[in-house]
Design a protein around this motif. Structure first.
Motif, PDB file in Angstrom:
ATOM      1  N   GLU A 239       0.777  -1.238   0.000  1.00 36.47           N
ATOM      2  CA  GLU A 239       0.000   0.000   0.000  1.00 36.47           C
ATOM      3  C   GLU A 239       0.811   1.292   0.000  1.00 36.47           C
ATOM      4  OE1 GLU A 239      -2.274  -0.560   3.537  1.00 36.47           O
ATOM      5  OE2 GLU A 239      -3.343  -2.289   2.723  1.00 36.47           O
ATOM      6  N   ALA A 240       1.957   1.311   0.659  1.00 38.82           N
ATOM      7  CA  ALA A 240       2.655   2.579   0.922  1.00 38.82           C
ATOM      8  C   ALA A 240       3.572   2.991  -0.230  1.00 38.82           C
ATOM      9  CB  ALA A 240       3.464   2.471   2.209  1.00 38.82           C
ATOM     10  N   ASP A 241       3.844   4.275  -0.292  1.00 35.73           N
ATOM     11  CA  ASP A 241       4.848   4.846  -1.197  1.00 35.73           C
ATOM     12  C   ASP A 241       6.150   4.889  -0.406  1.00 35.73           C
ATOM     13  OD1 ASP A 241       6.238   6.167  -3.167  1.00 35.73           O
ATOM     14  OD2 ASP A 241       5.190   8.075  -2.915  1.00 35.73           O
ATOM     15  N   ILE A 242       7.040   3.924  -0.654  1.00 39.92           N
ATOM     16  CA  ILE A 242       8.238   3.726   0.164  1.00 39.92           C
ATOM     17  C   ILE A 242       9.473   4.113  -0.638  1.00 39.92           C
ATOM     18  CG2 ILE A 242       9.574   2.048   1.482  1.00 39.92           C
ATOM     19  CD1 ILE A 242       6.916   0.388   1.604  1.00 39.92           C
ATOM     20  N   ARG A 243      10.370   4.808   0.025  1.00 45.65           N
ATOM     21  CA  ARG A 243      11.624   5.223  -0.601  1.00 45.65           C
ATOM     22  C   ARG A 243      12.805   4.663   0.178  1.00 45.65           C
ATOM     23  NH1 ARG A 243       7.911   9.125  -0.778  1.00 45.65           N
ATOM     24  NH2 ARG A 243       7.617  10.333  -2.669  1.00 45.65           N
ATOM     25  N   ALA A 244      13.835   4.245  -0.556  1.00 48.84           N
ATOM     26  CA  ALA A 244      15.118   3.893   0.044  1.00 48.84           C
ATOM     27  C   ALA A 244      15.980   5.146  -0.040  1.00 48.84           C
ATOM     28  CB  ALA A 244      15.767   2.741  -0.714  1.00 48.84           C
ATOM     29  N   LEU A 245      16.405   5.639   1.109  1.00 54.73           N
ATOM     30  CA  LEU A 245      17.158   6.893   1.181  1.00 54.73           C
ATOM     31  C   LEU A 245      18.562   6.633   1.692  1.00 54.73           C
ATOM     32  CD1 LEU A 245      14.447   9.096   2.944  1.00 54.73           C
ATOM     33  CD2 LEU A 245      14.827   8.821   0.477  1.00 54.73           C
ATOM     34  N   TRP A 246      19.522   7.407   1.202  1.00 53.69           N
ATOM     35  CA  TRP A 246      20.871   7.355   1.733  1.00 53.69           C
ATOM     36  C   TRP A 246      20.877   8.164   3.032  1.00 53.69           C
ATOM     37  CZ3 TRP A 246      25.082   5.195   2.700  1.00 53.69           C
ATOM     38  CH2 TRP A 246      26.235   5.890   3.016  1.00 53.69           C
ATOM     39  N   ASN A 247      21.190   7.516   4.136  1.00 54.00           N
ATOM     40  CA  ASN A 247      21.226   8.134   5.464  1.00 54.00           C
ATOM     41  C   ASN A 247      19.917   8.827   5.850  1.00 54.00           C
ATOM     42  OD1 ASN A 247      23.698   7.324   6.422  1.00 54.00           O
ATOM     43  ND2 ASN A 247      24.789   9.053   5.556  1.00 54.00           N
ATOM     44  N   HIS A 248      18.799   8.289   5.387  1.00 55.59           N
ATOM     45  CA  HIS A 248      17.471   8.823   5.697  1.00 55.59           C
ATOM     46  C   HIS A 248      17.291  10.258   5.241  1.00 55.59           C
ATOM     47  CE1 HIS A 248      16.260   5.286   7.998  1.00 55.59           C
ATOM     48  NE2 HIS A 248      17.521   5.234   8.346  1.00 55.59           N
ATOM     49  N   ASP A 249      18.063  10.666   4.249  1.00 53.33           N
ATOM     50  CA  ASP A 249      18.001  12.031   3.718  1.00 53.33           C
ATOM     51  C   ASP A 249      17.132  12.037   2.461  1.00 53.33           C
ATOM     52  OD1 ASP A 249      18.475  14.523   2.444  1.00 53.33           O
ATOM     53  OD2 ASP A 249      20.541  14.603   3.175  1.00 53.33           O
ATOM     54  N   PRO A 250      15.998  12.740   2.476  1.00 54.45           N
ATOM     55  CA  PRO A 250      15.099  12.735   1.314  1.00 54.45           C
ATOM     56  C   PRO A 250      15.696  13.374   0.063  1.00 54.45           C
ATOM     57  CG  PRO A 250      14.350  14.327   2.947  1.00 54.45           C
ATOM     58  CD  PRO A 250      15.487  13.571   3.574  1.00 54.45           C
ATOM     59  N   ASN A 251      16.840  14.019   0.190  1.00 57.96           N
ATOM     60  CA  ASN A 251      17.526  14.562  -0.982  1.00 57.96           C
ATOM     61  C   ASN A 251      18.281  13.489  -1.756  1.00 57.96           C
ATOM     62  OD1 ASN A 251      16.975  17.458  -0.650  1.00 57.96           O
ATOM     63  ND2 ASN A 251      18.114  17.181   1.253  1.00 57.96           N
ATOM     64  N   TYR A 252      18.467  12.307  -1.147  1.00 60.18           N
ATOM     65  CA  TYR A 252      19.247  11.237  -1.763  1.00 60.18           C
ATOM     66  C   TYR A 252      18.402   9.966  -1.864  1.00 60.18           C
ATOM     67  CZ  TYR A 252      23.091  14.414  -0.997  1.00 60.18           C
ATOM     68  OH  TYR A 252      23.900  15.519  -1.020  1.00 60.18           O
TER      69      TYR A 252
END
Length: 149
Positions: A62-75
């Motif tokens: 269901e969710a829109d999930i992102r894999a982030l570098w160091n939990h930074d939404p810029n990466y």
């Protein structure tokens, strides 16, 4: 008991994580586990926890999930809605398969992973359902259902 935050982070020190170089017609990938099932965490301060199999089943669908570098939404390394992040549960845990972008910072990350300088993964979640064992010291928490970010 103190109130838990709505957005929690966990680091998995013993999960498998690797960088695959890809082949002639295959993009580089990051593969491994973001979380392991039925494995006690280290002491998180005043409790330890484990994740029950199936805890991520609904959020994966269901969710829109992102894999982030160091939990930074810029990466953003990958995103399930763009098909650059695949998440699945198996008997071991929450498996990830990420196709990182062809950017300098992602290439630098892959180089560090190939050298094994970076070999851990973490995940951000919100506990939807959990159970506590108040008779243990430290307290024990079992995550039954989690929302991933």
């Amino acid at each position: 008991m103190p109130e838990l935050p709505k957005h929690e982070l966990r680091f998995i020190h013993f999960a498998e994580l690797r960088a695959d170089a890809g082949g002639e017609n295959e993009a580089p990938r990051i593969r491994g586990y973001a979380a392991l099932f039925d494995t006690w965490s280290e002491d998180v301060g005043w409790f330890r926890e484990k994740i029950q199999p199936g805890a991520f089943a609904d959020t994966i669908k269901e969710a829109d999930i992102r894999a982030l570098w160091n939990h930074d939404p810029n990466y953003v390394l990958g995103r399930n809605r763009s098909d650059t992040l695949q998440l699945s549960e198996d008997e071991k845990g929450l498996a990830v398969d990420i196709t990182p972008p062809d950017t300098q910072w992602a290439r630098d990350l892959m180089t560090s992973m190939k050298r094994h300088d970076i070999n851990q993964m973490s995940f951000a979640f919100q506990a939807i359902r959990d159970e506590w064992n108040y008779d243990s010291d430290p307290l024990e928490r079992t995550l039954i259902e989690c929302k991933l970010f």
